[in-house]
Design an enzyme around this catalytic site. Structure first.
Site, PDB file in Angstrom:
ATOM      1  N   CYS A  63      -2.331  -8.369   2.819  1.00  0.00           N
ATOM      2  CA  CYS A  63      -1.315  -8.658   3.358  1.00  0.00           C
ATOM      3  C   CYS A  63      -0.886  -8.902   4.930  1.00  0.00           C
ATOM      4  O   CYS A  63       0.043 -10.122   5.230  1.00  0.00           O
ATOM      5  CB  CYS A  63       0.181  -7.046   3.312  1.00  0.00           C
ATOM      6  N   GLN A  73       1.027  -1.918  10.513  1.00  0.00           N
ATOM      7  CA  GLN A  73       0.997  -1.858   9.126  1.00  0.00           C
ATOM      8  C   GLN A  73       2.034  -1.001   8.805  1.00  0.00           C
ATOM      9  O   GLN A  73       1.485   0.626   9.164  1.00  0.00           O
ATOM     10  CB  GLN A  73      -0.303  -2.672   8.484  1.00  0.00           C
ATOM     11  N   ARG A 106      -2.416   1.933  10.925  1.00  0.00           N
ATOM     12  CA  ARG A 106      -0.845   2.247  10.324  1.00  0.00           C
ATOM     13  C   ARG A 106       0.192   3.152  10.745  1.00  0.00           C
ATOM     14  O   ARG A 106      -0.295   4.164  11.599  1.00  0.00           O
ATOM     15  CB  ARG A 106      -1.082   2.878   9.129  1.00  0.00           C
ATOM     16  N   HIS A 125       4.504  -5.882   8.634  1.00  0.00           N
ATOM     17  CA  HIS A 125       2.938  -5.691   8.961  1.00  0.00           C
ATOM     18  C   HIS A 125       3.478  -6.216  10.475  1.00  0.00           C
ATOM     19  O   HIS A 125       4.082  -7.408  10.074  1.00  0.00           O
ATOM     20  CB  HIS A 125       1.786  -5.738   8.286  1.00  0.00           C
TER      21      HIS A 125
HETATM   22  P1  NAP Z   1       1.146   1.302  -5.985  1.00  0.00           P
HETATM   23  O1  NAP Z   1       2.577   0.876  -5.686  1.00  0.00           O
HETATM   24  O2  NAP Z   1       0.647   2.085  -5.829  1.00  0.00           O
HETATM   25  O3  NAP Z   1       1.080   0.621  -7.520  1.00  0.00           O
HETATM   26  C1  NAP Z   1       0.007   0.793  -8.456  1.00  0.00           C
HETATM   27  C2  NAP Z   1       0.414   1.474  -9.775  1.00  0.00           C
HETATM   28  O4  NAP Z   1       0.847   2.601  -9.375  1.00  0.00           O
HETATM   29  C3  NAP Z   1       2.048   1.383 -10.198  1.00  0.00           C
HETATM   30  O5  NAP Z   1       1.754   0.576 -11.242  1.00  0.00           O
HETATM   31  C4  NAP Z   1       1.451   2.743 -11.100  1.00  0.00           C
HETATM   32  O6  NAP Z   1       1.080   1.908 -12.631  1.00  0.00           O
HETATM   33  C5  NAP Z   1       0.766   3.394 -10.616  1.00  0.00           C
HETATM   34  N1  NAP Z   1       1.618   4.449  -9.739  1.00  0.00           N
HETATM   35  C6  NAP Z   1       1.667   6.135  -9.478  1.00  0.00           C
HETATM   36  N2  NAP Z   1       2.067   6.223  -8.797  1.00  0.00           N
HETATM   37  C7  NAP Z   1       3.672   5.661  -8.579  1.00  0.00           C
HETATM   38  C8  NAP Z   1       4.723   5.823  -7.337  1.00  0.00           C
HETATM   39  N3  NAP Z   1       5.230   6.825  -7.129  1.00  0.00           N
HETATM   40  N4  NAP Z   1       5.506   4.619  -8.246  1.00  0.00           N
HETATM   41  C9  NAP Z   1       5.280   3.454  -8.690  1.00  0.00           C
HETATM   42  N5  NAP Z   1       4.111   3.649  -9.618  1.00  0.00           N
HETATM   43  C10 NAP Z   1       3.359   4.145  -8.504  1.00  0.00           C
HETATM   44  O7  NAP Z   1       0.258  -0.026  -5.215  1.00  0.00           O
HETATM   45  P2  NAP Z   1       0.772  -1.788  -4.531  1.00  0.00           P
HETATM   46  O8  NAP Z   1       1.257  -0.960  -3.475  1.00  0.00           O
HETATM   47  O9  NAP Z   1       1.758  -1.958  -5.470  1.00  0.00           O
HETATM   48  O10 NAP Z   1      -0.522  -2.372  -4.722  1.00  0.00           O
HETATM   49  C11 NAP Z   1      -0.645  -2.581  -5.599  1.00  0.00           C
HETATM   50  C12 NAP Z   1      -2.078  -3.859  -5.292  1.00  0.00           C
HETATM   51  O11 NAP Z   1      -1.877  -4.542  -4.843  1.00  0.00           O
HETATM   52  C13 NAP Z   1      -3.222  -2.971  -5.246  1.00  0.00           C
HETATM   53  O12 NAP Z   1      -4.524  -3.479  -5.305  1.00  0.00           O
HETATM   54  C14 NAP Z   1      -2.841  -3.516  -3.461  1.00  0.00           C
HETATM   55  O13 NAP Z   1      -4.461  -3.661  -2.758  1.00  0.00           O
HETATM   56  C15 NAP Z   1      -1.998  -4.993  -3.486  1.00  0.00           C
HETATM   57  N6  NAP Z   1      -1.307  -5.278  -2.385  1.00  0.00           N
HETATM   58  C16 NAP Z   1      -0.719  -4.468  -2.239  1.00  0.00           C
HETATM   59  C17 NAP Z   1      -0.508  -4.666  -1.279  1.00  0.00           C
HETATM   60  C18 NAP Z   1       0.748  -3.508  -0.995  1.00  0.00           C
HETATM   61  O14 NAP Z   1       1.941  -4.334   0.538  1.00  0.00           O
HETATM   62  N7  NAP Z   1       1.739  -2.145  -1.155  1.00  0.00           N
HETATM   63  C19 NAP Z   1       0.157  -5.928   0.194  1.00  0.00           C
HETATM   64  C20 NAP Z   1      -0.802  -6.396  -0.687  1.00  0.00           C
HETATM   65  C21 NAP Z   1      -1.744  -6.193  -1.608  1.00  0.00           C
HETATM   66  P3  NAP Z   1       1.270   2.469 -14.056  1.00  0.00           P
HETATM   67  O15 NAP Z   1       2.920   2.181 -13.878  1.00  0.00           O
HETATM   68  O16 NAP Z   1       0.365   2.264 -14.504  1.00  0.00           O
HETATM   69  O17 NAP Z   1       0.887   4.328 -13.977  1.00  0.00           O
END
Ligand code: NAP
Length: 369
Positions: A135, A162, A264, A271
């Site tokens: 990101c 970030q 962070r 960011h």
């Molecule tokens: P995340 O919010 O933790 O979501 C990933 C998975 O975690 C969800 O699909 C869900 O899977 C589960 N989960 C567990 N607790 C949750 C909750 N309280 N609310 C919603 N979902 C929950 O991760 P993310 O930030 O979207 O990141 C996903 C990927 O994208 C990672 O590899 C990250 O490095 C990358 N990424 C993130 C960002 C960013 O700004 N966040 C930017 C670029 C790339 P289930 O529904 O299957 O349980």
């Protein structure tokens, strides 16, 4: 009709992707199948073309029935299913937000306002793995990538600020709970002096009752100068990605050094980055502003004055928008080849969901769907 499997759609990136796909009417003309790692059999979103229930995200047969898989689930999931899927003979398109496959030679990092030509060329040559960039890197490249493309960057340092949501939904929720813990004692005794408020805050941050499961320590009212895991030579992995991914996205050879410290901070979304760019020559500031402003439709050059900066160059101003403003542009006292800049971008949009959404659209044009 193109069968598109959606994995990780309820996470931070996934929910912004869902929101953008709805706004852009991207579900029409595709058959969307929704998967879950934690709730297979649970209710699927209204856009599901495969019944009202969620499918099991570890069911390789079900996954392999899709022409395209879009995963926002995270690196562990990608590591778990991508290899076995390809080994089983699946020849579909994999579009991913996680970093796992980014540096693979047969994967393209997608950021089409900057490297659209490279994406189209890769599609024409049969590439089937497309990954959104880190990101912070994607936002930096959206802001100042045009200077690299013009051959004007000898090296660059990035000092990042970030947002909590960059670490995922659970982290963002924890930050809000931490904020509540800090504010709580001041509600109980509202008329304290500034020094007394300061004491109450520090005390609240240092108690065991403040939730720290996700971040490990309090982020509210503080900052964490460490993002992601450690790497050799004192870098964190987030810092390592700065050079590796910038050069890959822009297809630079020889590589341009990029390094800095990633931090962070307690913002919810967006960011920000302070940049120091060593230019290859002494370019007038006006020319630099012109190059940056003309880079793409979302570039914005913010005048280097207090009023414009505070109005346009903060997470509060930028959050939820696709604009990538860059400002504080001035030659540093280090010399006429040293450029200072500050940029802010919504890491859930251009830093995550937007390149994936646009990749799906580019793919649909490519295969005529
Ligand atoms: P995340 O919010 O933790 O979501 C990933 C998975 O975690 C969800 O699909 C869900 O899977 C589960 N989960 C567990 N607790 C949750 C909750 N309280 N609310 C919603 N979902 C929950 O991760 P993310 O930030 O979207 O990141 C996903 C990927 O994208 C990672 O590899 C990250 O490095 C990358 N990424 C993130 C960002 C960013 O700004 N966040 C930017 C670029 C790339 P289930 O529904 O299957 O349980």
């Amino acid at each position: 009709m193109l069968r598109v499997g959606m994995i990780g759609w309820r996470g931070m990136v996934g929910s912004v992707l869902m929101q953008r796909m709805r706004e852009e009417d991207a579900f029409s003309g595709i058959e969307a199948i929704f998967f879950s790692t934690s709730n297979a059999g649970g209710p699927a979103p209204a856009e599901s073309a495969d019944g009202a229930v969620l499918r099991d995200a570890s069911d390789l047969k079900k996954l392999a029935a899709c022409d395209v898989l879009m995963s926002c689930q995270g690196g562990d999931y990608t590591s778990q299913v991508f290899g076995p899927l390809r080994t089983s003979g699946w020849k579909g398109y994999w579009i991913d937000a996680a970093s796992t496959l980014r540096m693979e030679p047969d994967a393209v990092i997608v950021l089409d306002p900057v490297n659209g030509a490279l994406i189209r060329e890769a599609l024409a040559q049969g590439t089937r793995t497309f990954v959104g960039g880190n990101c912070t890197v994607s936002l930096m490249v959206m802001a100042v990538g045009a200077l690299f493309q013009a051959g004007l960057v000898e090296w660059m340092t990035t000092m990042t600020y970030q947002a909590a949501s960059g670490a995922g939904a659970a982290h963002m929720q924890e930050l809000v709970r931490q904020m509540e813990c800090l504010v709580e004692p001041t509600r109980a005794s509202p008329s304290e002096t500034a020094l007394e408020l300061d004491r109450m805050m520090i005390e609240a941050q240092r108690t065991d009752s403040i939730p720290t499961r996700e971040f490990g320590v309090p982020l509210a009212g503080s900052l964490l100068p460490w993002v992601d895991r450690d790497m050799p030579d004192g870098q964190t992995r987030e810092e390592w990605k700065g050079m590796a991914e910038t050069n890959k996205i822009l297809g630079l050879y020889p590589q341009v050094p990029v390094d800095g410290i990633c931090v962070r901070v307690g913002t919810m979304r967006c960011h920000s980055q302070g940049l120091c760019i060593k230019l290859t020559k002494d370019v007038p500031l006006k020319d630099i502003e012109q190059i940056l402003a003309g880079a793409h439709a979302w570039a914005r050059v913010i005048p280097n004055d207090k009023e414009s900066t505070l109005r346009c160059l903060t997470p509060t101003a930028v959050s939820g928008t696709l604009m990538v403003p860059v400002g504080r542009l001035h030659k540093l006292k280090l010399g006429p080849k040293y450029l200072g800049a500050f940029t802010v971008g919504d890491q859930l949009l251009w830093g995550a969901a937007e390149p994936l959404l646009r990749m799906l659209s580019i793919l649909r044009s490519h295969i005529g769907s």
